[in-house]
Scaffold this motif. Sequence first.
Motif, short mmCIF file in Angstrom:
data_model
loop_
_atom_site.label_atom_id
_atom_site.label_comp_id
_atom_site.label_asym_id
_atom_site.label_seq_id
_atom_site.Cartn_x
_atom_site.Cartn_y
_atom_site.Cartn_z
N ASN A 271 81.52 -16.41 13.16
CA ASN A 271 82.17 -16.39 14.47
C ASN A 271 83.65 -16.72 14.38
O ASN A 271 84.44 -16.27 15.21
N ALA B 239 89.86 -9.23 15.66
CA ALA B 239 89.62 -9.15 17.09
C ALA B 239 88.61 -8.05 17.41
O ALA B 239 87.69 -8.26 18.23
N ARG B 240 88.75 -6.89 16.78
CA ARG B 240 87.80 -5.78 17.01
C ARG B 240 86.38 -6.17 16.64
O ARG B 240 85.42 -5.65 17.20
N ASN B 241 86.24 -7.05 15.67
CA ASN B 241 84.92 -7.49 15.22
C ASN B 241 84.46 -8.79 15.88
O ASN B 241 83.48 -9.39 15.44
N SER B 242 85.19 -9.22 16.90
CA SER B 242 84.84 -10.43 17.66
C SER B 242 84.75 -11.67 16.78
O SER B 242 83.89 -12.53 16.97
N GLY C 21 91.72 -10.99 20.71
CA GLY C 21 90.92 -11.94 19.95
C GLY C 21 91.33 -13.37 20.27
O GLY C 21 92.41 -13.62 20.81
N HIS C 22 90.47 -14.30 19.92
CA HIS C 22 90.76 -15.72 20.15
C HIS C 22 91.45 -16.29 18.92
O HIS C 22 91.00 -16.09 17.80
#
Length: 194
Positions: free
Chosen positions: A5, A33-36, A61-62
Amino acid sequence: MTEINALCVYCGATDSVDPLFLDQAYSFGAQLARNSIALVYGGGRAGSMGRIADGALSGKGHVTGIIPDYLVDKELAHTGIDELVQVDSMHTRKMEMFKRADAFCILPGGLGTLDEFFEIVTWKQLGMHDKPVILLNQNEYWTPMISCLNHMGKTGFIRRSPNEIFHIAQDFDHVMELLELAPVPQVAANTARF
């Protein structure tokens, strides 16, 4: 396989490098970001640090930055990220980054990046954690160091083979593949042991 994560990325903080490294850091941030996958990094706004954060932010993204007070005082902090955590020392910074990450990726960088890499793989060699550690050998940047580490392993100064402690990726897609294949950690990270 473990669920990743949050990825801690160690990388350079200078703009005085080949722009290719900076562009690649930006692209990797966007890919996270694209993959969370949330980015945990050193909190800076310059060099690859700033570029990977900007890339992650561009993809919504975070981004969490961990930065010592004295670097904030020098106005080196990235103030546009989701969370900027100020800490009292470099040691506290590394520990906080460790706690917040499920895995680690090392991009090209300088002495600070080497310090972070060697500490996290030393902790792993000692059995203090078994989170995935990936050395990104972009443009063969880390090849001389990899040769040195292999030599240290062959001569017995590293107890475990370097291949058991960290993985080497040649590009960002390979990093993502290694993260997907990472086994579930078996070592509970006990901060009292650090």
